[in-house]
Design a protein around this motif. Structure first.
Motif, short mmCIF file in Angstrom:
data_model
loop_
_atom_site.label_atom_id
_atom_site.label_comp_id
_atom_site.label_asym_id
_atom_site.label_seq_id
_atom_site.Cartn_x
_atom_site.Cartn_y
_atom_site.Cartn_z
N ARG A 11 0.84 -1.20 0.00
CA ARG A 11 0.00 0.00 0.00
C ARG A 11 0.87 1.25 0.00
NH1 ARG A 11 -2.46 -4.20 2.18
NH2 ARG A 11 -4.71 -4.48 1.93
N ALA A 12 1.30 1.64 -1.18
CA ALA A 12 2.21 2.76 -1.36
C ALA A 12 1.43 4.04 -1.64
CB ALA A 12 3.18 2.48 -2.50
N LEU A 17 11.37 5.76 -8.69
CA LEU A 17 12.15 4.79 -9.44
C LEU A 17 13.59 5.26 -9.60
CD1 LEU A 17 9.07 4.89 -11.15
CD2 LEU A 17 10.04 2.64 -11.57
N ILE A 18 14.53 4.33 -9.41
CA ILE A 18 15.96 4.64 -9.49
C ILE A 18 16.61 3.66 -10.46
CG2 ILE A 18 18.13 4.79 -8.21
CD1 ILE A 18 16.51 5.32 -5.69
N GLU A 19 17.30 4.19 -11.47
CA GLU A 19 17.99 3.32 -12.43
C GLU A 19 19.31 2.83 -11.84
OE1 GLU A 19 19.42 3.14 -17.11
OE2 GLU A 19 18.59 5.00 -16.28
N THR A 20 19.60 1.53 -12.05
CA THR A 20 20.83 0.91 -11.57
C THR A 20 21.53 0.20 -12.73
OG1 THR A 20 19.68 -1.12 -10.95
CG2 THR A 20 19.86 0.57 -9.27
N PRO A 21 22.82 -0.07 -12.60
CA PRO A 21 23.52 -0.81 -13.66
C PRO A 21 22.98 -2.25 -13.75
CG PRO A 21 25.08 0.27 -12.17
CD PRO A 21 23.74 0.34 -11.52
N LEU A 58 13.83 -3.25 -4.10
CA LEU A 58 12.63 -2.62 -3.55
C LEU A 58 12.94 -2.16 -2.13
CD1 LEU A 58 8.98 -3.92 -3.74
CD2 LEU A 58 9.96 -3.26 -1.54
N ALA A 59 12.53 -0.94 -1.81
CA ALA A 59 12.73 -0.40 -0.47
C ALA A 59 11.59 0.58 -0.17
CB ALA A 59 14.08 0.31 -0.37
N TRP A 60 11.51 0.98 1.09
CA TRP A 60 10.49 1.94 1.53
C TRP A 60 11.17 3.20 2.04
CZ3 TRP A 60 5.38 1.37 0.68
CH2 TRP A 60 4.90 0.08 0.43
N GLU A 61 10.55 4.34 1.73
CA GLU A 61 10.98 5.60 2.30
C GLU A 61 9.92 6.07 3.29
OE1 GLU A 61 11.60 8.36 -0.88
OE2 GLU A 61 13.72 7.84 -1.07
N ALA A 65 6.42 5.77 0.81
CA ALA A 65 6.82 5.87 -0.60
C ALA A 65 7.60 4.61 -0.96
CB ALA A 65 7.67 7.11 -0.83
N LEU A 66 7.19 3.98 -2.03
CA LEU A 66 7.84 2.75 -2.50
C LEU A 66 8.96 3.12 -3.46
CD1 LEU A 66 7.68 -0.39 -2.48
CD2 LEU A 66 6.13 -0.19 -4.44
N VAL A 67 10.17 2.65 -3.18
CA VAL A 67 11.33 2.93 -4.03
C VAL A 67 11.66 1.67 -4.81
CG1 VAL A 67 13.72 3.70 -4.13
CG2 VAL A 67 12.19 4.60 -2.36
N LEU A 68 11.57 1.75 -6.13
CA LEU A 68 11.83 0.60 -7.00
C LEU A 68 13.10 0.87 -7.80
CD1 LEU A 68 8.21 -0.03 -8.34
CD2 LEU A 68 9.36 -1.16 -6.44
#
Length: 245
Positions: A11-12, A17-21, A58-61, A65-68
């Motif tokens: 329930r976000a 969204l964060i780009e990663t290698p 995946l993480a939470w702030e 806020a859902l951080v993908l």
């Protein structure tokens, strides 16, 4: 020991969204991935190795806020899930849309035989693609993608800004779907728009991505569908039925 649920509802209130290698693959993993992909293409020649935004974390702030985290990949990378011992699995990142009718029922569609999941019932939606040069992959981009899926799969002309972030889902394999809620629409109009879309596709020599749609009034009706359904469908339908009652 109780088995964990197949799908977790996240329930976000926001999604970032964060780009990663991309992960580094060994020569053996890459070879095995290519072999599995080529076998899949021989079984279904309609598969294509197009661009894909794959999930890496995946993480939470604070503030729910859902951080993908995501990386640029192609559909071929999904074959890694079928490679025993592969260190990189790259779950899917996708969007889906809950399209209610004015009577409270919910639209679901059955994937056509030529798709990667023939006969499977699901909500309108699809895998997220990486952005082009100078573009960002953010919540607004996910909304635009969801609106395109509605247009392409059921003939809806819903504007992206009309889609409301509802929640996200995470399956046992780690794939995450961002679910949007569309404004209610008369049931007759939903069927009319889909029929017009299917007729236009067939006139051009194509088959629509959904070969059938139906409206569900409760999660109990899922058992009557003629075919399997995606893992998130039952918990999402149940959640929407309970929160809209």
């Amino acid at each position: 020991m109780t088995e964990p649920p197949a799908v977790e509802l996240l329930r976000a209130r926001d999604v970032r969204l964060i780009e990663t290698p991309p992960p580094e693959l060994s020569a053996g993993e890459r070879s095995a991935m290519d072999r599995v992909w080529e076998e899949a293409v021989r079984a279904n020649p309609d598969l294509f190795d197009g661009p894909l935004a794959a999930l890496t974390g995946l993480a939470w702030e604070e503030g729910h806020a859902l951080v993908l985290s995501w990386t640029r990949a192609t559909y071929r990378s999904r074959a890694l899930r079928r490679v025993p011992g592969a260190t990189a699995r790259l779950p899917s990142l996708f969007v889906s849309v809950a399209q209610p009718a004015d009577d409270g029922s919910l639209l679901v569609g059955r994937m056509a035989p030529w798709t990667a999941a023939p006969g499977r019932w699901q909500l309108p939606g699809g895998n997220v693609e990486p952005p082009g040069p100078g573009e960002d992959l953010d919540l607004a981009a996910l909304r635009r993608h969801a609106a395109r899926e509605l247009a392409e799969e059921i003939g809806s002309d819903t504007a992206p800004d009309a889609l409301t972030l509802r929640l996200a889902t995470r399956g046992r394999g780690g794939s995450v779907g961002v679910l949007f809620l569309a404004p209610p629409c008369p049931a007759a109009l939903l069927h009319e728009r889909y029929a017009a879309l299917a007729a236009a596709e067939k006139a051009e020599g194509h088959d629509p991505e959904f070969d059938r749609i139906t409206l569900l009034r409760s999660p109990d009706e899922l058992t009557a569908l003629d075919g399997p359904h995606v893992d998130y469908l039952e918990p999402v339908v149940r959640h929407l039925a309970e929160t809209s009652a």
